[in-house]
Each structure stands twice: as C-alpha cells, then as structure tokens.
Scaffold this active site. Structure first.
Site, PDB file in Angstrom:
ATOM      1  N   CYS A   1       0.790  -1.268  -0.006  1.00  0.00           N
ATOM      2  CA  CYS A   1      -0.174   0.054  -0.066  1.00  0.00           C
ATOM      3  C   CYS A   1       0.700   1.201  -0.146  1.00  0.00           C
ATOM      4  CB  CYS A   1      -0.995   0.036   0.973  1.00  0.00           C
ATOM      5  SG  CYS A   1      -1.986  -1.477   1.349  1.00  0.00           S
TER       6      CYS A   1
ATOM      7  N   HIS B   1      -3.195   7.170   2.834  1.00  0.00           N
ATOM      8  CA  HIS B   1      -3.788   5.928   2.346  1.00  0.00           C
ATOM      9  C   HIS B   1      -5.185   5.721   2.922  1.00  0.00           C
ATOM     10  CE1 HIS B   1      -4.090   1.801   1.134  1.00  0.00           C
ATOM     11  NE2 HIS B   1      -3.702   1.214   2.593  1.00  0.00           N
TER      12      HIS B   1
ATOM     13  N   ASN C   1     -10.214  -0.103   0.393  1.00  0.00           N
ATOM     14  CA  ASN C   1      -8.663  -0.040   0.391  1.00  0.00           C
ATOM     15  C   ASN C   1      -8.325  -0.636  -0.921  1.00  0.00           C
ATOM     16  OD1 ASN C   1      -5.935  -0.459   0.790  1.00  0.00           O
ATOM     17  ND2 ASN C   1      -6.075  -1.602   2.630  1.00  0.00           N
TER      18      ASN C   1
END
Length: 310
Positions: free
Chosen positions: A112, A235, A265
């Site tokens: 990520c 994020h 996500n």
C-alpha cells in the site's frame, strides 16, 4: 526547477460491491463494517479486466492530462502486488500498450506504500537530470487475492488504478520533502499466502503510529509547520487510522481526503485515486501544501509533502 506531478488520471471498475452484498456472503453487517472501517462500498473488476487493463486506462488519462505523448515518457514505474503474472512486469506490458517506445519499465512491490515509493524513486531520476518524464502507476486487483470467506479481510479491499506523470515544475512547487521506511520484523503481520493474511490489531497499531510520525517528519524536513498544511491525503485503509493522522496534524475534517467509504482499500492505487477526486472537487488547489502518506505490507511506509502546481 523541482520535481512534481504534471498529469494525473485514474480508473475504477464499474461493478460496485456494497456492504449489503457482503452481508449475503459472510457473517458481517453494514453497521459493523461502517463503524470499524468507514467503508460503505468498493469496486470489483470483472474476470475480463486484469491489473494491466486498469493500469493502462489510468496511465492514458494521466498522459493526456500532462499534455504530452507516450513517446515523451522516459521511465514507467508500476506499484502493484497483484500483477497479471510474475513476469513480464506490468510496466513492460504498459510500455508496449501505450506506445511509450523510449521508456524503460519496472514494477515496485511495496504494497500500500507503493505509490509513495514510485513517486520518490521518480524524483531521483528527474532531479539528477537522467530523465524528464516518468509515469508512476499505482494499481491493484485485490479481489483476486482476497479470501471472500474471511469476514475480517473480505470487507476491506477494492480494485482500481491511479497514475501520475512526474516531471519538472517551477521552483517552490512539487515535492518539498519525503520519507521512506521499512520494518521487516512486521512482515508476519500482513502478507499474501494464497490470499491476503492480516493481523489486524498489530497492523492497526503500526499504522496509527507511523502515519502520524511520517507526516510530521516530512513537514519538519520541508521547514514547514503543521499550520502550513492545506490538505492531507492518507492511504485509504481505515477511517480510524486516517483520523489518527489527521488529528496528529491538527487539521479540520474538511482538510483530509476521504474516499475509503466509496472504494475501500485499493492499496497502491488509493492515494492517486483520491488525489484525482480531490482535484476534481476543488479541494486541492494551486499552491496548496499537500501531505501524502501511506503504509503497507513489508512493513513499508512513505510520505511526501508537496506544493501543488505545474
């Protein structure tokens, strides 16, 4: 001249998977997902759409936004942990499909935090004069490595792509400071076996601490104060983690990007996807000081403070 973003684009699959849909698949509820993650729905790519397809659409949009041609691209960096296959890289597939005949290409695996790793790597090549235009893509098809029977992880992830063309921008704009980091002792807490395996408690503790610390670190490196920050793009993993970073910077709610509710996500794609949305909505404006910060499996993290503008 400094290094910054001169073009941006994104791609999101059409199919929407809502919390109500997930209630029929695993033992969960819309209330449980919303209160713990902030996610209401996410996008899922069909079997006929692979990671490289999404990367291509986002890259095409970014190149068009930059006002250059694919042949102007010197290097392609693709951040992903879900490539079409182990090799060739998504970068090489993209190079051919875009017609970027001069470009070198490679993939980056930092989960990520991948888009942050890509942007910061691109900055080095542009700063030292080796390359002028670098395409950085964050793209994931996490649906193909998600265990849809695991109620703890199935609710979290979505598919999508975001891309940025990086190049020279006027002095005072672009990336002002950055930080990269890793801690391999935490690898056991977030990894892929057949599917994504995550120790949610440990990852949460790490992320809450690291997102705030990294954000403060890059602000200090740039010689700025928290009061100088106009917008935060964290994020998009979990609203509680994102809120912890926002509070550490003492920013009002309206100064933090929030797309996790719509897209879940999307790993390496989440920050560029959010940036496009915030630019289109006018939340990020010319000369704004923007902090971007991400964390991921590895464990990895990265943060950037930049002054927006071409």
């Amino acid at each position: 001249m400094n290094t910054g973003i001169i073009g941006i684009g994104r791609y999101l699959p059409e199919k929407i998977l809502t919390n109500a849909d997930l209630e029929k698949m695993v033992d969960t509820s819309d209330e449980w997902i919303r209160t713990r993650t902030g996610i209401e729905e996410r996008r899922v790519a069909g079997d006929d759409i692979d990671t490289s397809d999404m990367a291509y659409e986002a890259a095409k949009n970014a190149i068009e936004d930059a006002g250059i041609s694919p042949e102007d691209i010197d290097l392609i960096l693709v951040a992903t942990v879900t490539p079409d296959q182990p090799f060739p890289s998504i970068g090489c597939l993209l190079q051919e499909r875009l017609g970027a005949k001069k470009a070198a290409a490679m993939d980056i695996s930092a989960a990520c935090a991948g888009f942050m790793y890509g942007m910061i790597t691109a900055k080095q090549f542009i700063d030292n004069g080796a390359y002028k235009h670098i395409l950085v893509v964050g793209v994931e098809k996490l649906s193909k490595i998600t265990d849809w029977d695991d109620r703890n992880t199935a609710v979290l992830f979505g598919d999508g792509a975001g891309a940025a063309v990086m190049g020279p921008v006027p002095d005072g704009k672009g990336i002002l400071a950055f930080e990269l980091g890793s801690d391999g002792t935490g690898a056991k807490h977030l990894y892929q076996d057949e599917h994504i395996i995550m120790n949610g408690r440990e990852v949460f503790k790490f992320a809450v601490r690291q997102m705030g610390e990294s954000s403060i670190n890059v602000i200090n490196k740039a010689g700025l104060d928290k009061e100088d920050v106009d917008f935060l793009i964290p994020h998009q993993a979990n609203i509680r983690i994102m809120e912890a970073a926002r509070q550490r910077l003492e920013l009002p709610v309206e100064k933090m990007s929030k797309t996790v509710n719509k897209y879940g996500n999307t790993s390496a794609a989440s920050i560029p996807i959010s940036l496009v949305e915030d630019l289109e909505a006018g939340r990020v404006k010319e000369d704004d000081v923007v902090v971007m910060v991400g964390f991921g499996g590895g464990l990895t993290w990265g943060a950037i403070v930049m002054r927006w503008g071409k």
